[in-house]
Design a protein around this motif. Structure first.
Motif, PDB file in Angstrom:
ATOM      1  N   TYR A  85       0.857  -1.179   0.000  1.00 44.30           N
ATOM      2  CA  TYR A  85       0.000   0.000   0.000  1.00 44.30           C
ATOM      3  C   TYR A  85       0.894   1.231   0.000  1.00 44.30           C
ATOM      4  N   ALA A  86       0.475   2.279  -0.705  1.00 47.97           N
ATOM      5  CA  ALA A  86       1.344   3.437  -0.885  1.00 47.97           C
ATOM      6  C   ALA A  86       0.643   4.729  -0.494  1.00 47.97           C
ATOM      7  N   SER A  87       1.450   5.647   0.060  1.00 45.90           N
ATOM      8  CA  SER A  87       1.061   7.049   0.250  1.00 45.90           C
ATOM      9  C   SER A  87       2.095   7.853  -0.504  1.00 45.90           C
ATOM     10  N   GLU A  88       1.681   8.530  -1.573  1.00 47.33           N
ATOM     11  CA  GLU A  88       2.630   9.051  -2.547  1.00 47.33           C
ATOM     12  C   GLU A  88       3.036  10.488  -2.311  1.00 47.33           C
ATOM     13  N   GLN A  89       2.538  11.123  -1.263  1.00 45.75           N
ATOM     14  CA  GLN A  89       2.938  12.501  -1.008  1.00 45.75           C
ATOM     15  C   GLN A  89       2.997  12.740   0.499  1.00 45.75           C
ATOM     16  N   THR A  90       3.679  13.808   0.854  1.00 45.67           N
ATOM     17  CA  THR A  90       3.812  14.152   2.270  1.00 45.67           C
ATOM     18  C   THR A  90       2.467  14.601   2.821  1.00 45.67           C
ATOM     19  N   GLU A  91       2.128  14.085   3.989  1.00 41.69           N
ATOM     20  CA  GLU A  91       0.879  14.465   4.646  1.00 41.69           C
ATOM     21  C   GLU A  91       1.190  15.179   5.948  1.00 41.69           C
ATOM     22  N   THR A  92       0.372  16.211   6.230  1.00 35.61           N
ATOM     23  CA  THR A  92       0.521  16.974   7.474  1.00 35.61           C
ATOM     24  C   THR A  92      -0.612  16.602   8.421  1.00 35.61           C
ATOM     25  N   LEU A  93      -0.249  16.237   9.657  1.00 36.52           N
ATOM     26  CA  LEU A  93      -1.221  15.836  10.664  1.00 36.52           C
ATOM     27  C   LEU A  93      -1.220  16.838  11.802  1.00 36.52           C
ATOM     28  N   ASN A  94      -2.427  17.227  12.231  1.00 38.12           N
ATOM     29  CA  ASN A  94      -2.586  18.221  13.302  1.00 38.12           C
ATOM     30  C   ASN A  94      -2.871  17.495  14.611  1.00 38.12           C
ATOM     31  N   LEU A  95      -2.063  17.782  15.636  1.00 36.91           N
ATOM     32  CA  LEU A  95      -2.207  17.124  16.924  1.00 36.91           C
ATOM     33  C   LEU A  95      -2.836  18.025  17.980  1.00 36.91           C
ATOM     34  N   PHE A  96      -3.374  19.180  17.578  1.00 39.48           N
ATOM     35  CA  PHE A  96      -3.878  20.138  18.560  1.00 39.48           C
ATOM     36  C   PHE A  96      -4.924  19.515  19.475  1.00 39.48           C
ATOM     37  N   GLN A  97      -5.840  18.733  18.882  1.00 42.70           N
ATOM     38  CA  GLN A  97      -6.939  18.170  19.672  1.00 42.70           C
ATOM     39  C   GLN A  97      -6.471  17.118  20.677  1.00 42.70           C
ATOM     40  N   TYR A  98      -5.206  16.637  20.525  1.00 45.06           N
ATOM     41  CA  TYR A  98      -4.711  15.597  21.428  1.00 45.06           C
ATOM     42  C   TYR A  98      -3.774  16.142  22.510  1.00 45.06           C
ATOM     43  N   LEU A  99      -3.580  17.488  22.535  1.00 44.00           N
ATOM     44  CA  LEU A  99      -2.671  18.042  23.534  1.00 44.00           C
ATOM     45  C   LEU A  99      -3.179  17.724  24.939  1.00 44.00           C
ATOM     46  N   PRO A 100      -2.296  17.277  25.857  1.00 45.65           N
ATOM     47  CA  PRO A 100      -2.728  16.987  27.229  1.00 45.65           C
ATOM     48  C   PRO A 100      -2.987  18.283  27.995  1.00 45.65           C
ATOM     49  N   LEU A 101      -3.800  18.172  29.023  1.00 44.55           N
ATOM     50  CA  LEU A 101      -4.128  19.350  29.823  1.00 44.55           C
ATOM     51  C   LEU A 101      -3.054  19.645  30.849  1.00 44.55           C
TER      52      LEU A 101
END
Length: 722
Positions: free
Chosen positions: A70-86
């Motif tokens: 299986y392939a992912s052919e380009q760079t992907e950006t993932l946002n982690l804001f919603q997972y920041l700990p309190l």
């Protein structure tokens, strides 16, 4: 099972046939990946890096699962804001999983009426894509955050650790990466390089452990030694001769220093005790019964080893240049050779096997080179060292190059490999292996040497393999490989090699050897790899008309630690070890077949050297007569006591008498007392003489035995004059 679509002329072609072509090709690739690459979840590419405090970039990647790619052919950006700990921290996994999707939607005409040929357009997917999906899976917030539990079929390619302020660190999961063939090749190259250096040391560890066990087997504890020292100190304080004693002397018959062999009727033998003389003896050489025995190898200098093949044990690699032998000064070199230590083996009736004598007096004569060889035998080494110097020396003229090296595991050196980058028009090469003194080659301690004709030299990269007379190189010792030649030859070198722990030397006028720390010779030392750990070697028999009751073997041999060399005799069709618990020669056989049992390991074994007249068969006489040297007293004495300790005593078949002679007068004892020694293994016979005051005397002992009884041995004689 692989499949293939078959087409024929004028055959209907259906869409399923064309789809099958692609499906079969896809299945074949999947099988190849699954069988030859990996069936586990793996990935390539997919580097994860922080883009901002709350974002990460995931590079293009390929995901392997069950043979599918299986392939992912380009760079992907993932946002982690919603997972920041309190408050604390959180571990978020960057996961990948595979999905098959239909894509590349295009309009295509479909036939709807076969009669009219009418068509109808439809938008349909024209391709299937094995897509690698990338997403985030958070763990629980904690002071010590742990990775989340992954679902089946998903793979974590990175772990992102978050604090309330954003990304703290990223841990790439390189263990899940699919390794490349290039990476495997590099790792294999490094492994082979390590193995080449380490395997010679590791392969002989069984021999080293056996040698260590043999060295420590008989050691006693420190407390025992301290107690023994205290007891000896007390005895020294208590054992004092009375002041009335005018003179005293003892003879333990370790040698003939106190014996007068010219005395009237003298007939005795001195060998670790006072023995009966021989009534007959015959000697034969230590020789092979079958010179073509396939189980052994015999060198040109008559050294016999178990059959072996040559195996590289020490080797320098990595060509870095060469050196010219002719650039160094031509000098005359003197070489002295070593040879094996000779061991004496004694077996039979007529010898001293009284423990009390050996435990008390043997070190006065032999140090620690003595040992029991069973109840009816013992062995004594003539030298403590492994080798002794010969008196013959040989001189060579030529330039000299030496390479020292450390031997970590004992081995039998059998062949030397050298690399000549240039071969001169003339000039033989003398190759020697010697010991070192202060880390420098010492040709006066040469172990083996051979001269190689110029015509036998090979040009690099072909190796010049030089067989040498086998020689034992001991573990933990530093040796040197020395070349002497007048030829214009050049030898390959390597950069300073830590493995050999050695130095390159050459001769100069100012210093016999001068070291070069920047390079080493390119060389290979080959050692014997033995085919069998145990080998039996049949020797020539010894024969004596009238029978043999005793055998003595003076054997040049080398027995490394952890190995064993054992002589055996054949009596009545059966083989028995020399020194067996029973006296096997009591039947006085006329012929005694002999053999050697060589016991070692695959990389170390004992050896022996063939020698003339090394084996003696004999039988003891039935009477003995021994004279002491003349005793001179400090003052005349009329009371003389002679105490004699005898072992192997049989009162019914043995007699022993004592006389003293002063001038022309012979005196017999006034009293004779026989009592047991404290150990119960010997008798002490005390002869008391009361002559008129005499100042000099000699002691005569006469003994006899019946022909069918074993001889006795006199192990100690002490006379005291008061």
């Amino acid at each position: 099972m692989e499949k293939q679509v078959i087409f024929r002329d004028r055959q209907e072609l259906q869409s399923a046939d064309l789809n099958a072509i692609g499906q079969h090709a896809s299945d074949a690739i999947a099988h190849l990946v699954l069988d030859a690459v990996s069936g586990a979840l793996k990935f390539t590419g997919g580097t994860v890096s922080a883009k901002s405090a709350t974002e990460v970039d995931v590079a293009a990647l390929r995901f392997y699962n069950g043979g599918k790619v299986y392939a992912s052919e380009q760079t992907e950006t993932l946002n982690l804001f919603q997972y920041l700990p309190l408050v604390a921290k959180k571990c978020v996994a960057v996961v990948v999983w595979g999905e098959v999707i239909d894509t590349d939607v295009q309009p295509r005409d479909f036939l709807v009426d076969l009669t009219t040929g009418a068509t109808e357009p439809q938008a349909v997917a024209m391709a299937k894509v094995w897509k690698a999906n990338i997403n985030l899976q958070p763990g629980n917030e904690s002071v010590d955050p742990q990775p989340p539990v992954l679902q089946t079929g998903t793979l974590a390619i990175a772990l992102v650790y978050l604090t309330p302020g954003g990304v703290e660190r990223i841990e790439l999961q390189d263990a899940a990466r699919l390794p490349t063939l290039q990476g495997h090749e590099q790792r294999l190259f490094e492994h082979e390089a390590w193995r080449m250096q380490a395997e010679p040391r590791i392969s002989s560890i069984a021999t080293d452990l056996a040698g260590l066990a043999k060295k420590t087997m008989s050691l006693v504890g420190r407390d025992t030694v301290v107690e023994l020292a205290n007891d000896v100190a007390r005895l020294k304080a208590k054992v004092n001769l009375p002041t009335a004693y005018a003179s005293y002397e003892s003879d333990y018959y370790g040698n003939a220093d106190k014996t007068d062999a010219a005395g009237l009727g003298y007939s005795a033998a001195i060998k670790n005790g006072l023995l009966f003389p021989t009534a007959g003896q015959a000697s034969v050489g230590l020789a092979l019964f079958n010179p073509y025995d396939a189980g052994i190898k015999r060198s040109a200098d008559d050294l016999v080893l178990p059959a072996y093949t040559d195996r590289a044990r020490i080797q320098t690699t990595g060509y870095s240049g060469d050196i010219s032998a002719s650039q160094y000064q031509v000098q005359s070199q003197t070489i002295r050779e070593y040879t094996a230590t000779v061991w004496d083996y004694t077996y039979g009736w007529n010898y001293n096997y009284y423990n009390g004598w050996w435990n008390s007096w043997y070190w006065n004569y032999y140090g620690y080179n003595w040992g029991w060889y069973g109840y009816y035998g013992y062995r004594v080494a003539r030298q403590e060292t492994r080798y002794e110097l010969q008196t013959v020396t040989t001189s060579y003229n030529g330039a000299i190059i030496g390479q020292t090296f450390l031997v970590s595991n004992a081995m039998w050196l059998t062949k030397v490999g050298l690399q000549f980058t240039q071969i001169g028009a003339s000039g033989d090469v003398m190759v020697a292996v010697c010991e070192t003194e202060g880390g420098k080659p010492d040709l006066l301690k040469t172990l083996t040497r051979v001269t190689v004709a110029r015509g036998d030299l090979k040009k690099y990269p072909e190796e010049t393999a030089i067989p040498v007379p086998p020689v034992l190189l001991e573990a933990g010792k530093r040796y040197a490989l020395v070349l002497i030649t007048q030829g214009d030859h050049r030898l390959a070198t390597v950069s300073g090699n830590d493995y050999t722990q050695g130095t390159l030397f050459f001769g100069t006028d100012g210093d016999y050897f001068t070291g070069d720390l920047t390079k080493d010779l390119m060389f290979t030392l080959y050692a014997a790899q033995f085919a069998q750990p145990r080998v039996e070697v049949v020797l020539q028999s010894v024969s004596l008309a009238g029978g043999i009751s005793d055998i003595n073997i003076a054997a040049p041999q080398i027995v490394p630690d952890g190995c064993e060399l054992r002589y055996e005799i054949q009596v009545g069709g059966k083989w028995y070890p020399l020194g067996d618990a029973a006296m096997r020669l009591s039947t006085l056989p006329d012929i005694v077949p002999l053999r050697l049992v060589l016991l070692g390991t695959s990389d170390l074994a004992p050896a022996f050297r063939l020698a003339p007249n090394a084996i003696t068969g004999s039988r003891a006489a039935t009477s003995l007569a021994h004279w002491s040297k003349l005793r001179t007293l400090a003052a005349p004495s009329s009371s003389i006591t002679v105490q004699v300790v005898v072992a192997q005593w049989d009162a019914a078949n043995h007699t022993l008498a004592c006389e003293i002679k002063s001038g022309a007068t012979t005196y017999t004892p006034a009293t004779t007392v026989v009592r047991d020694e404290p150990d119960g293994q010997a008798k002490r016979i005390t002869f008391t003489f009361t002559p008129p005051a005499i100042s000099t005397y000699a002691i005569k002992l006469t003994g006899a035995r019946s022909a069918a009884s074993a001889p006795f041995v006199v192990v100690e004689r002490t006379d005291v004059a008061t």
